[in-house]
Design a protein around this motif. Structure first.
Motif, short mmCIF file in Angstrom:
data_model
loop_
_atom_site.label_atom_id
_atom_site.label_comp_id
_atom_site.label_asym_id
_atom_site.label_seq_id
_atom_site.Cartn_x
_atom_site.Cartn_y
_atom_site.Cartn_z
N PRO A 29 -5.74 12.13 -6.61
CA PRO A 29 -6.11 12.83 -5.36
C PRO A 29 -6.09 11.89 -4.16
CG PRO A 29 -7.75 13.19 -7.09
CD PRO A 29 -6.80 12.16 -7.60
N ALA A 30 -5.79 12.44 -2.99
CA ALA A 30 -5.77 11.71 -1.72
C ALA A 30 -5.09 10.36 -1.87
CB ALA A 30 -7.19 11.56 -1.18
N PRO A 31 -3.82 10.34 -2.26
CA PRO A 31 -3.15 9.07 -2.58
C PRO A 31 -3.26 7.97 -1.54
CG PRO A 31 -1.73 10.93 -3.08
CD PRO A 31 -2.94 11.49 -2.41
N PRO A 32 -3.12 8.24 -0.23
CA PRO A 32 -3.22 7.12 0.72
C PRO A 32 -4.61 6.47 0.71
CG PRO A 32 -2.23 9.05 1.78
CD PRO A 32 -2.75 9.49 0.45
N VAL A 33 -5.63 7.29 0.64
CA VAL A 33 -7.01 6.77 0.62
C VAL A 33 -7.30 6.12 -0.72
CG1 VAL A 33 -9.44 7.41 0.80
CG2 VAL A 33 -7.77 8.47 2.32
N SER A 34 -6.93 6.79 -1.80
CA SER A 34 -7.18 6.27 -3.14
C SER A 34 -6.49 4.93 -3.37
CB SER A 34 -6.71 7.26 -4.20
OG SER A 34 -7.41 8.47 -4.11
N ALA A 35 -5.25 4.81 -2.88
CA ALA A 35 -4.50 3.56 -3.05
C ALA A 35 -5.17 2.42 -2.30
CB ALA A 35 -3.06 3.74 -2.56
N ILE B 145 -8.39 2.25 -1.35
CA ILE B 145 -9.69 1.96 -1.98
C ILE B 145 -9.50 1.17 -3.26
CG2 ILE B 145 -11.66 3.01 -3.17
CD1 ILE B 145 -11.60 5.21 -0.98
N ALA B 146 -8.59 1.62 -4.12
CA ALA B 146 -8.37 0.92 -5.39
C ALA B 146 -7.93 -0.52 -5.14
CB ALA B 146 -7.32 1.64 -6.23
N SER B 147 -7.04 -0.72 -4.18
CA SER B 147 -6.55 -2.07 -3.87
C SER B 147 -7.68 -2.97 -3.38
CB SER B 147 -5.44 -1.99 -2.82
OG SER B 147 -4.39 -1.18 -3.27
N ILE B 148 -8.49 -2.45 -2.47
CA ILE B 148 -9.60 -3.24 -1.92
C ILE B 148 -10.65 -3.53 -2.98
CG2 ILE B 148 -11.57 -3.15 -0.32
CD1 ILE B 148 -9.67 -1.60 1.62
N VAL B 149 -11.01 -2.51 -3.77
CA VAL B 149 -12.03 -2.71 -4.80
C VAL B 149 -11.56 -3.71 -5.84
CG1 VAL B 149 -13.24 -1.59 -6.72
CG2 VAL B 149 -13.20 -0.50 -4.47
N THR C 10 -13.92 2.91 -9.91
CA THR C 10 -12.48 2.88 -9.71
C THR C 10 -11.75 3.03 -11.04
OG1 THR C 10 -12.73 1.51 -7.74
CG2 THR C 10 -10.56 1.52 -8.77
N MET C 11 -12.22 2.33 -12.05
CA MET C 11 -11.60 2.42 -13.37
C MET C 11 -11.84 3.80 -14.00
SD MET C 11 -9.95 -0.34 -13.68
CE MET C 11 -9.85 -0.65 -11.92
N LEU C 12 -13.00 4.39 -13.74
CA LEU C 12 -13.25 5.75 -14.23
C LEU C 12 -12.23 6.72 -13.62
CD1 LEU C 12 -14.94 7.82 -15.80
CD2 LEU C 12 -16.45 7.95 -13.79
N GLY C 13 -11.97 6.57 -12.34
CA GLY C 13 -10.95 7.39 -11.69
C GLY C 13 -9.59 7.18 -12.33
N ILE D 215 0.84 -1.20 0.00
CA ILE D 215 0.00 0.00 0.00
C ILE D 215 0.88 1.26 0.00
CG2 ILE D 215 -1.76 1.31 1.27
CD1 ILE D 215 -2.79 -1.19 -0.23
N ALA D 216 2.02 1.21 0.71
CA ALA D 216 2.92 2.38 0.72
C ALA D 216 3.45 2.66 -0.68
CB ALA D 216 4.07 2.15 1.70
N GLY D 217 3.86 1.62 -1.39
CA GLY D 217 4.35 1.80 -2.76
C GLY D 217 3.26 2.25 -3.71
N THR D 218 2.07 1.70 -3.55
CA THR D 218 0.94 2.11 -4.38
C THR D 218 0.60 3.57 -4.10
OG1 THR D 218 0.10 -0.16 -4.38
CG2 THR D 218 -1.46 1.56 -4.99
N THR D 219 0.63 3.95 -2.83
CA THR D 219 0.37 5.34 -2.45
C THR D 219 1.40 6.26 -3.10
OG1 THR D 219 -0.64 4.69 -0.36
CG2 THR D 219 0.21 6.94 -0.50
N ALA D 220 2.66 5.90 -3.03
CA ALA D 220 3.71 6.72 -3.64
C ALA D 220 3.52 6.84 -5.15
CB ALA D 220 5.08 6.12 -3.33
N SER D 221 3.14 5.74 -5.78
CA SER D 221 2.88 5.75 -7.21
C SER D 221 1.69 6.64 -7.55
CB SER D 221 2.64 4.32 -7.68
OG SER D 221 2.34 4.26 -9.04
N PHE D 222 0.62 6.52 -6.77
CA PHE D 222 -0.56 7.36 -6.98
C PHE D 222 -0.21 8.83 -6.80
CE2 PHE D 222 -4.58 4.54 -6.47
CZ PHE D 222 -4.05 3.59 -7.32
N GLN D 223 0.61 9.12 -5.81
CA GLN D 223 1.02 10.50 -5.56
C GLN D 223 1.80 11.05 -6.76
OE1 GLN D 223 3.03 11.06 -1.85
NE2 GLN D 223 2.72 13.27 -1.91
N GLU D 224 2.72 10.26 -7.27
CA GLU D 224 3.51 10.63 -8.44
C GLU D 224 2.64 10.90 -9.65
OE1 GLU D 224 6.79 8.16 -10.23
OE2 GLU D 224 7.43 8.21 -8.12
N MET D 225 1.56 10.13 -9.79
CA MET D 225 0.67 10.27 -10.94
C MET D 225 -0.37 11.37 -10.76
SD MET D 225 0.08 6.32 -12.13
CE MET D 225 -0.20 5.57 -10.53
N GLY D 226 -0.42 11.97 -9.57
CA GLY D 226 -1.36 13.05 -9.34
C GLY D 226 -2.76 12.61 -8.96
#
Length: 152
Positions: A58-64, A66-70, A94-97, A45-56
């Motif tokens: 929003p709310a990378p920790p929460v988004s990462a 949610i995306a992982s769980i969904v 999730t895919m729309l996001g 989740i930390a790596g996914t969060t960092a990747s999401f943050q890099e890609m812009g």
């Protein structure tokens, strides 16, 4: 002129539709599970969060999270045909996001980080939310039991 009852417009036989829905649901579910599993185990989740943050995203920790769980949970539910409408809607959103926040600027093709894969996953998920999982699913089994208990 054709009408809604014209036999040329009737869908495939029910067993063919159900097996087709099952096969499609399982393959879609496996793809989602693979992506969710990757986010949890390979990247974490930390790596996914960092990747999401890099890609812009929003709310990378929460988004990462949610995306992982969904992806993982929704994929499992689609494979089983359980809570299919909810799983399909959540996966589609999730895919729309993913399309809006990451892939749209890169064009169509997945090789260039484009939106084609996430769009197909999202639309397939939405189709299951709209039409249901078919008779070869836990949703259908549960609905059949409910119907029998109401009739009894």
């Amino acid at each position: 002129m054709t009408t809604a009852t014209d036999t040329r417009l009737l869908p495939l036989p029910t067993p063919v539709r159900d097996w087709g829905l099952l096969l499609t649901r399982v393959i879609l579910g496996v793809v989602l599970v693979a992506h969710g599993w990757q986010k949890f185990t390979e990247w974490g989740i930390a790596g996914t969060t960092a990747s999401f943050q890099e890609m812009g995203v929003p709310a990378p920790p929460v988004s990462a999270l949610i995306a992982s769980i969904v992806e993982l949970g929704g994929g499992i539910l689609l494979i089983l045909g359980l809570f299919t409408t909810v799983a399909g809607i959540l996966a589609a959103l999730t895919m729309l996001g993913a399309v809006l926040f990451v892939h749209a600027p890169h064009g169509v093709f997945v090789a260039g980080n484009g939106w084609e894969l996430v769009a197909v996953i999202g639309l397939a998920s939405l189709v299951f939310a709209l039409v249901g999982p078919g008779r070869l699913s836990l949703d259908a089994l549960i609905a059949g039991r409910r119907t029998r208990s109401i009739q009894a």
